[in-house]
Design an enzyme around this catalytic site. Structure first.
Site, short mmCIF file in Angstrom:
data_model
loop_
_atom_site.label_atom_id
_atom_site.label_comp_id
_atom_site.label_asym_id
_atom_site.label_seq_id
_atom_site.Cartn_x
_atom_site.Cartn_y
_atom_site.Cartn_z
N SER A 35 51.70 74.14 81.29
CA SER A 35 52.98 73.52 80.95
C SER A 35 53.17 73.58 79.44
O SER A 35 52.28 74.00 78.71
CB SER A 35 53.00 72.07 81.43
OG SER A 35 52.11 71.32 80.63
N LYS A 36 54.34 73.12 79.02
CA LYS A 36 54.71 73.20 77.60
C LYS A 36 53.64 72.67 76.66
O LYS A 36 53.47 73.17 75.56
CB LYS A 36 56.01 72.42 77.37
CG LYS A 36 57.23 73.22 77.76
CD LYS A 36 58.41 72.84 76.86
CE LYS A 36 59.56 73.77 77.07
NZ LYS A 36 60.28 73.54 78.33
N ARG A 37 52.94 71.63 77.12
CA ARG A 37 51.96 71.05 76.18
C ARG A 37 50.81 72.02 75.88
O ARG A 37 50.04 71.82 74.95
CB ARG A 37 51.46 69.69 76.67
CG ARG A 37 50.56 69.76 77.83
CD ARG A 37 50.25 68.41 78.43
NE ARG A 37 49.65 68.61 79.72
CZ ARG A 37 48.37 68.89 79.89
NH1 ARG A 37 47.56 68.97 78.86
NH2 ARG A 37 47.90 69.10 81.10
N HIS A 38 50.66 73.08 76.67
CA HIS A 38 49.64 74.08 76.38
C HIS A 38 50.10 75.09 75.34
O HIS A 38 49.34 75.94 74.91
CB HIS A 38 49.26 74.84 77.66
CG HIS A 38 48.54 74.00 78.67
ND1 HIS A 38 49.13 73.58 79.82
CD2 HIS A 38 47.28 73.52 78.68
CE1 HIS A 38 48.26 72.85 80.51
NE2 HIS A 38 47.14 72.80 79.84
N GLY A 39 51.38 75.06 74.99
CA GLY A 39 51.90 76.03 74.02
C GLY A 39 53.08 76.78 74.63
O GLY A 39 53.83 76.21 75.42
#
Ligand code: GLU
Length: 478
Positions: free
Chosen positions: A252-256
């Protein structure tokens, strides 16, 4: 026998995520491997979340990736429309079929009532599901609700049964219907629910294989019950694993970066993106890591796709991208770099020059994404590169000034093609100053490029040429 028919069925509710792109890729490879057809279907029945801009983006990203489809909203086909929002009448007719055979019922429960039921079930440690409050309403009760102006949703009547199917990737799958509550097929606003529309469309579009992420596994159980209810033959299913972040959580977005658009902006090449997504949870017979499209198609097999989640490794994606950059024809690479170069302010005249081609030829082994280009080529263009602090320090030393002075002296007094001029100048400097190794090369490099690292200096010199070298050496000599 006609080839298989598969589909990619995105909901245009956001940017194309690498996970979805991988689903599209699997379907594409499967269709191309077996000489079948890929159908693009837009699942845009959630009006509040769907947007035309996302749809356009999606077409654009798929085309950029080179994943072409044979039938779709922009292509002729026997089974259109390929946009769910344009198929509402079809869903309506199919709802009527289920109403007529008493396989669905109207449900008047409000959001609040449903939420209350959920909470009660959770509190008593039971699986939250719809318990069938409206399943047995009498005609009068229904009439009363209608008279109150309530618009019902329609729910499918679940019967106790076992749903079994053979998944091409995961093997034998089994679900008990008892664990599933009566689910909504048409919402109170008249729009079809995902599971309902998808079954009707997959059937009418003659889809033979449904290839999608394993997050849809439980949906498949519901869909199979609907196939049975309509008397349709279910297709073959294959649920591939999902892409995970390094922490093994769903990517998800929090991974980049997670959207194809973001990687495009960074200057990942489509071939590299496709290659990398194909390698994830590898589905090829080949052990090679760099595969052309044709090799991917030829070697693709669903049965070989990994059941466990594949970890997304941006470094590896960049590594593969670097290989594609390096292997590109310089002219092609320059074309692909164009938007990035234009953004950095390079004029067309510069980009199309012979010098520019030589520059790219020299540096193309050094960068892994197109967006990095400026840092690798600025040294070849006056006024573009800053002098790095380490270079400033080096250039202030007396030895450096002497070396550069001698180099300048030779250049001023001699003219020859750069290939001969450079070694001759170096030889002269060495003899005159006694400097050797780093002490000899570094000052010249720092003066010519403002940096203490970079491409081979003789090659840099060959591109810059004598005149530019003289101009650049002057402030740092003597
Ligand atoms: N619109 C659904 C999604 O994007 C399609 C799932 C499917 O392939 O059935 O998740």
């Amino acid at each position: 026998m006609p080839g298989p028919r598969v589909r990619f069925a995105p909901s245009p509710t956001g940017e194309l995520h690498v996970g979805n792109a991988r689903t599209a890729l699997f379907n594409w490879m499967f269709a191309r491997h077996h000489g079948g057809r890929l159908i693009l279907r837009i699942e845009d029945t959630d009006e509040s979340r769907s947007a035309l801009s996302y749809q356009l983006n999606l077409f654009d990203d798929l085309k950029w990736l080179g994943l072409d489809w044979d039938e779709g909203p922009d292509k002729e086909g026997l089974y259109g429309s390929y946009r769910q929002s344009e198929r509402l009448d079809i869903y309506k007719n199919h709802l009527q079929r289920l109403i007529d055979s008493d396989l669905v019922y109207p449900c008047y429960c409000t959001e609040e009532e449903l939420e209350e039921e959920r909470q009660t079930l959770i509190l008593s440690k039971r699986m939250p599901r719809y318990m069938g409050k409206c399943r047995n309403l009498t005609q009068e009760q229904k009439k009363q609700k209608e008279d109150e102006g309530k618009k019902p949703s329609y729910r499918f009547k679940i019967h106790s049964q076992t749903i079994e199917f053979e998944d091409l990737i995961r093997g034998a799958m089994k679900f008990e219907a008892d664990a599933i509550g009566d689910f909504i097929v048409v919402r109170s606003n008249g729009m079809p629910a995902y599971n309902f529309a998808v079954v009707i469309d997959d059937h009418l579009m003659k889809i033979t294989h449904v290839i999608r992420g394993e997050d849809h596994l439980s949906n498949t159980a519901l869909q199979i019950m609907l196939y049975w209810a309509f008397g349709f033959e279910p297709p073959t299913f294959a649920h591939h694993s999902l892409i995970l972040g390094k922490d093994r959580a769903k990517l998800s977005k929090r991974h980049g970066s997670v959207s194809i658009g973001e990687f495009r902006k960074q200057g990942i090449l489509p071939e590299a993106m496709i290659n990398y997504l194909g390698l994830l949870g590898s589905s090829f017979s080949d052990v090679k890591e760099v595969l052309s499209r044709d090799e991917m198609i030829a070697g693709f097999s669903l049965e070989r796709a990994s059941k466990s989640g594949a970890i997304f490794d941006e470094e590896k994606l960049r590594w593969i991208n670097g290989i594609y950059i390096r292997n590109s024809q310089t002219e092609d690479l320059v074309e692909r770099l164009r938007p990035f170069l234009a953004q950095s302010g390079y004029s067309d005249e510069v980009i199309t020059s012979d010098k520019f081609k030589k520059v790219i030829d020299l540096v193309k082994t050094d960068f892994t994404t197109l967006a990095e280009i400026e840092n690798h080529i600025d040294i070849f263009f006056d006024g573009r590169y800053p002098t790095a602090p380490e270079a400033v320090e080096l250039l202030s030393k007396e030895n450096s000034r002497n070396v550069n002075q001698a180099f300048l002296e030779y250049l001023t007094g001699n003219d020859d093609e750069p290939k001969k001029l450079y070694p001759a100048a170096m030889k002269f400097v060495k003899e005159k100053t006694g400097a050797k190794g780093k002490e000899l090369f570094m000052p010249v490099r720092a003066a010519l490029t403002g940096k203490i690292h970079g491409p081979e200096l003789d090659k840099v010199f060959a591109i810059l040429g004598r005149e530019a070298a003289i101009t650049r050496l002057k402030p740092f000599s003597g």
